[in-house]
Design an enzyme around this catalytic site. Structure first.
Site, PDB file in Angstrom:
ATOM      1  N   LYS A 171      35.027  -7.897  59.684  1.00  0.00           N
ATOM      2  CA  LYS A 171      34.191  -9.010  59.223  1.00  0.00           C
ATOM      3  C   LYS A 171      33.316  -8.559  58.060  1.00  0.00           C
ATOM      4  O   LYS A 171      33.197  -7.371  57.775  1.00  0.00           O
ATOM      5  CB  LYS A 171      33.319  -9.530  60.370  1.00  0.00           C
ATOM      6  CG  LYS A 171      32.298  -8.525  60.884  1.00  0.00           C
ATOM      7  CD  LYS A 171      31.458  -9.110  62.005  1.00  0.00           C
ATOM      8  CE  LYS A 171      30.439  -8.084  62.520  1.00  0.00           C
ATOM      9  NZ  LYS A 171      29.561  -8.634  63.562  1.00  0.00           N
ATOM     10  N   TYR A 229       7.682   1.202  38.595  1.00  0.00           N
ATOM     11  CA  TYR A 229       6.807   0.051  38.780  1.00  0.00           C
ATOM     12  C   TYR A 229       5.634   0.404  39.698  1.00  0.00           C
ATOM     13  O   TYR A 229       5.799   1.045  40.733  1.00  0.00           O
ATOM     14  CB  TYR A 229       7.582  -1.123  39.396  1.00  0.00           C
ATOM     15  CG  TYR A 229       8.483  -1.842  38.431  1.00  0.00           C
ATOM     16  CD1 TYR A 229       7.954  -2.495  37.313  1.00  0.00           C
ATOM     17  CD2 TYR A 229       9.857  -1.884  38.630  1.00  0.00           C
ATOM     18  CE1 TYR A 229       8.779  -3.172  36.440  1.00  0.00           C
ATOM     19  CE2 TYR A 229      10.687  -2.560  37.755  1.00  0.00           C
ATOM     20  CZ  TYR A 229      10.137  -3.204  36.653  1.00  0.00           C
ATOM     21  OH  TYR A 229      10.962  -3.872  35.772  1.00  0.00           O
TER      22      TYR A 229
END
Length: 365
Positions: free
Chosen positions: A35, A255
């Site tokens: 899956k 950042y």
């Protein structure tokens, strides 16, 4: 030159891990769970690679099942979430798909939808996970309702383990006891074990097992386990150094300046970021550059991340970086990032994936 981020899928390792799962199953059948695009590895290619040896495959929904059928996969194929609408049942029957039945509503829809071709049903019990499944006290009645339908070919009994990856958690034994108590005397095959159950819990190794993560070479446990030495990672996530610079002590990195250098530091930037599926991992998460471990430093960006190259010599722009793979388990990266390897593998995105198939000598698993 194209961006160097890429993944390599080693199909020989996938086959090895499936053989290992079969050896642990003690003669039982093994459904390979593919899956979510085989946990990011490519469901069609993985299923094609395993088709000659797999007892069957498991997917989440009919869309995934039909994709495999269209690609020529004829193995037994189980839909783990069953069907959402009765209109799906026609395709389920015509394509010879097995379905999980996990609610009384699904049973009602099956009763109201006669099928020209019979289907196999895996009746799921909620033995304690409390996600989906028939409650134990309703299970025998649900089984009896399905057994009366002429368009039900076979009823298998299944449950799912909530805590099998926690090896010291007694809840798994409680679930096994509940499942045994409420299926006692009912004819039919049983399915219990996921990867962790198959590896760690002999009592979960029933007629059918449903391993997922272990097939892709990652341990399902969040602690060290000897299974790690027997699994072969299937995915390698690669990139390269695209910039190198030396900065003085006291320099913020990335950042918000979440990392600040405490000495003169040689920084390397790698083309890999959260848009590629790499996690927002903290400072110190390992990356291999030229096969040597270096720590991530600063915040992971959308397209790039930064590592401290100060402790290794002879690094140049263009040198290879391994984000996870054979020498850096995805489980280890997940532990640093405070997440699970399932999420990391399923989240890869945006870059090319290539497949490697090697012919290896017969080996012990």
């Amino acid at each position: 030159m194209s961006r160097p981020a890429r993944a390599v899928i080693h199909l020989d390792a996938l086959k090895h891990n499936y053989r290992l799962a079969k050896s642990l199953a003690g003669g039982g059948n093994v459904l390979a769970v593919v899956k979510a695009d085989a946990y990011g590895h490519g469901a069609i290619r993985c299923a094609q690679s395993l088709s000659e040896q797999a007892d069957g495959f498991a997917v989440a929904c009919i869309e995934e099942a039909l994709e495999l059928r269209a690609a020529g996969i004829r193995n037994r194929l189980l839909i783990l979430e069953g069907f959402f609408e009765h209109s799906e049942l026609t395709d389920i029957a015509s394509e010879n798909l097995d379905i999980v039945v996990q609610s009384l509503e699904q049973i009602k829809q099956l009763e109201q939808t006669p099928l020209e071709k019979p289907v196999r049903v895996w009746l799921k019990m909620d033995s304690g996970m409390h996600r989906v499944g028939i409650l134990p006290g309703q299970y025998r009645d649900a089984w009896a309702r399905l057994e009366q339908l002429p368009w039900i070919d076979e009823i298998l009994m299944m449950t799912h383990l909530a805590c099998a990856d926690e090896t010291d958690n007694g809840f798994t034994l409680q679930q096994l006891e509940v499942f045994e108590q409420h299926t006692l005397g009912l004819p039919g095959k049983r399915s219990i074990a996921n990867s962790a159950g198959l590896i760690h819990c002999a009592g979960a190794r029933a007629d059918w097992s449903r391993p997922g993560l272990m097939l892709y070479g990652a341990s399902p446990f969040d602690h060290a386990h000897n299974i790690e030495s027997r699994l072969k990672p299937v995915m390698e996530l690669h990139s390269a150094i695209i910039n190198i610079k030396e900065v003085p002590a006291g320099s913020p990195v990335g950042y918000s300046g979440t990392a600040v250098t405490n000495k003169t530091t040689r920084l390397g930037v790698i083309a890999m970021g959260y848009a590629d599926g790499y996690p927002l991992a903290p400072n110190g998460t390992p990356v291999l550059v030229n096969g040597q471990p270096v720590p991530l430093t600063g915040r992971v960006s959308m397209d790039m991340l930064t590592v401290d190259l100060s402790e290794i010599a002879d690094v140049n722009v263009g040198d290879p970086a391994l984000l996870w793979g054979k020498d850096l388990p995805v489980t280890e990266v997940a532990r640093h990032a405070g997440t699970i390897p399932y999420q990391l593998l399923c989240n890869i995105n945006r870059f090319p994936i290539s497949y490697s198939q090697q012919v290896t000598c017969k080996e012990r698993v």
